[in-house]
Design a protein around this motif. Structure first.
Motif, PDB file in Angstrom:
ATOM      1  N   SER A  69       0.818  -1.217   0.000  1.00 18.57           N
ATOM      2  CA  SER A  69       0.000   0.000   0.000  1.00 18.57           C
ATOM      3  C   SER A  69       0.851   1.266   0.000  1.00 18.57           C
ATOM      4  CB  SER A  69      -0.966   0.008   1.189  1.00 18.57           C
ATOM      5  OG  SER A  69      -0.271   0.197   2.413  1.00 18.57           O
ATOM      6  N   LEU A  70       2.119   1.147   0.399  1.00 19.09           N
ATOM      7  CA  LEU A  70       3.030   2.294   0.421  1.00 19.09           C
ATOM      8  C   LEU A  70       4.239   2.052  -0.489  1.00 19.09           C
ATOM      9  CD1 LEU A  70       2.800   3.068   4.219  1.00 19.09           C
ATOM     10  CD2 LEU A  70       1.939   4.484   2.363  1.00 19.09           C
ATOM     11  N   SER A  71       4.045   1.260  -1.528  1.00 20.46           N
ATOM     12  CA  SER A  71       5.159   0.898  -2.407  1.00 20.46           C
ATOM     13  C   SER A  71       5.751   2.091  -3.164  1.00 20.46           C
ATOM     14  CB  SER A  71       4.722  -0.175  -3.405  1.00 20.46           C
ATOM     15  OG  SER A  71       3.724   0.336  -4.273  1.00 20.46           O
ATOM     16  N   GLN A  72       5.013   3.180  -3.278  1.00 18.45           N
ATOM     17  CA  GLN A  72       5.533   4.354  -3.983  1.00 18.45           C
ATOM     18  C   GLN A  72       6.182   5.368  -3.035  1.00 18.45           C
ATOM     19  OE1 GLN A  72       5.818   4.370  -7.348  1.00 18.45           O
ATOM     20  NE2 GLN A  72       5.115   2.293  -6.940  1.00 18.45           N
ATOM     21  N   HIS A  73       6.185   5.079  -1.747  1.00 21.13           N
ATOM     22  CA  HIS A  73       6.849   5.957  -0.775  1.00 21.13           C
ATOM     23  C   HIS A  73       8.336   5.979  -1.090  1.00 21.13           C
ATOM     24  CE1 HIS A  73       8.443   7.386   3.051  1.00 21.13           C
ATOM     25  NE2 HIS A  73       7.224   7.800   3.344  1.00 21.13           N
ATOM     26  N   ARG A  74       8.987   7.094  -0.877  1.00 21.43           N
ATOM     27  CA  ARG A  74      10.409   7.199  -1.244  1.00 21.43           C
ATOM     28  C   ARG A  74      11.299   6.244  -0.457  1.00 21.43           C
ATOM     29  NH1 ARG A  74      13.442  11.822   1.531  1.00 21.43           N
ATOM     30  NH2 ARG A  74      12.185  12.247   3.341  1.00 21.43           N
ATOM     31  N   ALA A  75      10.915   5.887   0.764  1.00 18.54           N
ATOM     32  CA  ALA A  75      11.711   4.916   1.527  1.00 18.54           C
ATOM     33  C   ALA A  75      11.608   3.527   0.895  1.00 18.54           C
ATOM     34  CB  ALA A  75      11.241   4.874   2.979  1.00 18.54           C
ATOM     35  N   ALA A  76      10.419   3.164   0.422  1.00 15.93           N
ATOM     36  CA  ALA A  76      10.240   1.870  -0.249  1.00 15.93           C
ATOM     37  C   ALA A  76      11.009   1.837  -1.562  1.00 15.93           C
ATOM     38  CB  ALA A  76       8.759   1.599  -0.482  1.00 15.93           C
ATOM     39  N   LYS A  77      10.962   2.935  -2.295  1.00 18.20           N
ATOM     40  CA  LYS A  77      11.706   3.015  -3.562  1.00 18.20           C
ATOM     41  C   LYS A  77      13.210   2.942  -3.299  1.00 18.20           C
ATOM     42  CE  LYS A  77       8.336   5.723  -6.162  1.00 18.20           C
ATOM     43  NZ  LYS A  77       8.089   7.025  -6.832  1.00 18.20           N
ATOM     44  N   TRP A  78      13.677   3.637  -2.269  1.00 14.47           N
ATOM     45  CA  TRP A  78      15.109   3.613  -1.938  1.00 14.47           C
ATOM     46  C   TRP A  78      15.551   2.185  -1.634  1.00 14.47           C
ATOM     47  CZ3 TRP A  78      17.839   1.891   2.219  1.00 14.47           C
ATOM     48  CH2 TRP A  78      19.200   2.213   2.238  1.00 14.47           C
ATOM     49  N   LEU A  79      14.770   1.466  -0.848  1.00  8.24           N
ATOM     50  CA  LEU A  79      15.138   0.101  -0.487  1.00  8.24           C
ATOM     51  C   LEU A  79      15.172  -0.799  -1.726  1.00  8.24           C
ATOM     52  CD1 LEU A  79      15.898  -1.974   1.632  1.00  8.24           C
ATOM     53  CD2 LEU A  79      13.456  -2.294   2.099  1.00  8.24           C
ATOM     54  N   ARG A  80      14.168  -0.688  -2.595  1.00  6.44           N
ATOM     55  CA  ARG A  80      14.161  -1.501  -3.821  1.00  6.44           C
ATOM     56  C   ARG A  80      15.368  -1.199  -4.701  1.00  6.44           C
ATOM     57  NH1 ARG A  80       8.685  -0.234  -3.898  1.00  6.44           N
ATOM     58  NH2 ARG A  80       8.987   1.337  -5.510  1.00  6.44           N
ATOM     59  N   ASP A  81      15.739   0.082  -4.803  1.00  5.94           N
ATOM     60  CA  ASP A  81      16.855   0.479  -5.663  1.00  5.94           C
ATOM     61  C   ASP A  81      18.208   0.138  -5.052  1.00  5.94           C
ATOM     62  OD1 ASP A  81      15.003   1.504  -7.437  1.00  5.94           O
ATOM     63  OD2 ASP A  81      15.318   3.596  -6.828  1.00  5.94           O
ATOM     64  N   THR A  82      18.343   0.282  -3.746  1.00  5.26           N
ATOM     65  CA  THR A  82      19.638   0.133  -3.076  1.00  5.26           C
ATOM     66  C   THR A  82      19.920  -1.301  -2.651  1.00  5.26           C
ATOM     67  OG1 THR A  82      19.374   2.395  -2.266  1.00  5.26           O
ATOM     68  CG2 THR A  82      21.093   1.081  -1.241  1.00  5.26           C
ATOM     69  N   VAL A  83      18.891  -2.005  -2.204  1.00  2.54           N
ATOM     70  CA  VAL A  83      19.055  -3.386  -1.722  1.00  2.54           C
ATOM     71  C   VAL A  83      17.987  -4.253  -2.403  1.00  2.54           C
ATOM     72  CG1 VAL A  83      19.402  -4.825   0.331  1.00  2.54           C
ATOM     73  CG2 VAL A  83      19.697  -2.353   0.509  1.00  2.54           C
ATOM     74  N   PRO A  84      18.106  -4.445  -3.710  1.00  2.46           N
ATOM     75  CA  PRO A  84      17.048  -5.172  -4.430  1.00  2.46           C
ATOM     76  C   PRO A  84      16.849  -6.598  -3.943  1.00  2.46           C
ATOM     77  CG  PRO A  84      18.959  -4.821  -5.847  1.00  2.46           C
ATOM     78  CD  PRO A  84      19.199  -4.040  -4.587  1.00  2.46           C
ATOM     79  N   GLN A  85      17.858  -7.208  -3.357  1.00  2.00           N
ATOM     80  CA  GLN A  85      17.753  -8.580  -2.860  1.00  2.00           C
ATOM     81  C   GLN A  85      17.461  -8.622  -1.361  1.00  2.00           C
ATOM     82  OE1 GLN A  85      20.311  -6.846  -3.780  1.00  2.00           O
ATOM     83  NE2 GLN A  85      22.199  -7.430  -2.787  1.00  2.00           N
TER      84      GLN A  85
END
Length: 129
Positions: A69-85
């Protein structure tokens, strides 16, 4: 209503919204403050799993993050981009839920410094990010 979910102002879900981060609304907004985030862990987590000291270390730790529900939050995006695994130990639909989960020791998480620094049981391990 208090919610971490981005309500749609154009659809009348709210009249006014205070938000952390960028939005895709076509409505007028203005910045009122900086929201600085860093990576935190509980003292117990660090004692049992070690402390990440470099970005490269983050993938070897369990994470607390935001749910879909918060997948577009900048913290969620940062985590996906920085630590994809990243291995997710818990997902939350609120930032305060993330604070509680990180305090419990189940994983590390990105939190606003205003909240993380105020918690004596938490250690800032990296950041700001």
């Amino acid at each position: 209503m208090t919610s971490d979910r981005y309500l749609d102002l154009s659809k009348g879900e709210a009249d006014v919204a205070f938000r952390s981060g960028d939005t895709e609304d076509e409505l007028v907004g203005r910045k009122i403050a900086d929201s600085i985030w860093a990576i935190y862990a509980s003292r117990g987590y660090v004692a049992g799993h070690g402390e990440p000291v470099r970005l490269e270390d983050l993938s070897s730790h369990a994470w607390v993050g935001l749910d879909e529900s918060l997948s577009q939050h900048r913290a969620a995006k940062w985590l996906r981009d920085t630590v994809p695994q990243a291995t997710m130990a818990a997902r939350n639909n609120s930032v305060l839920g993330m604070v509680s989960a990180v305090k419990s020791g189940i994983g590390i998480g990105a939190l606003p410094t205003a909240l993380g620094d105020a918690e004596p049981d938490l250690v800032r391990v990296l950041g700001p990010v």
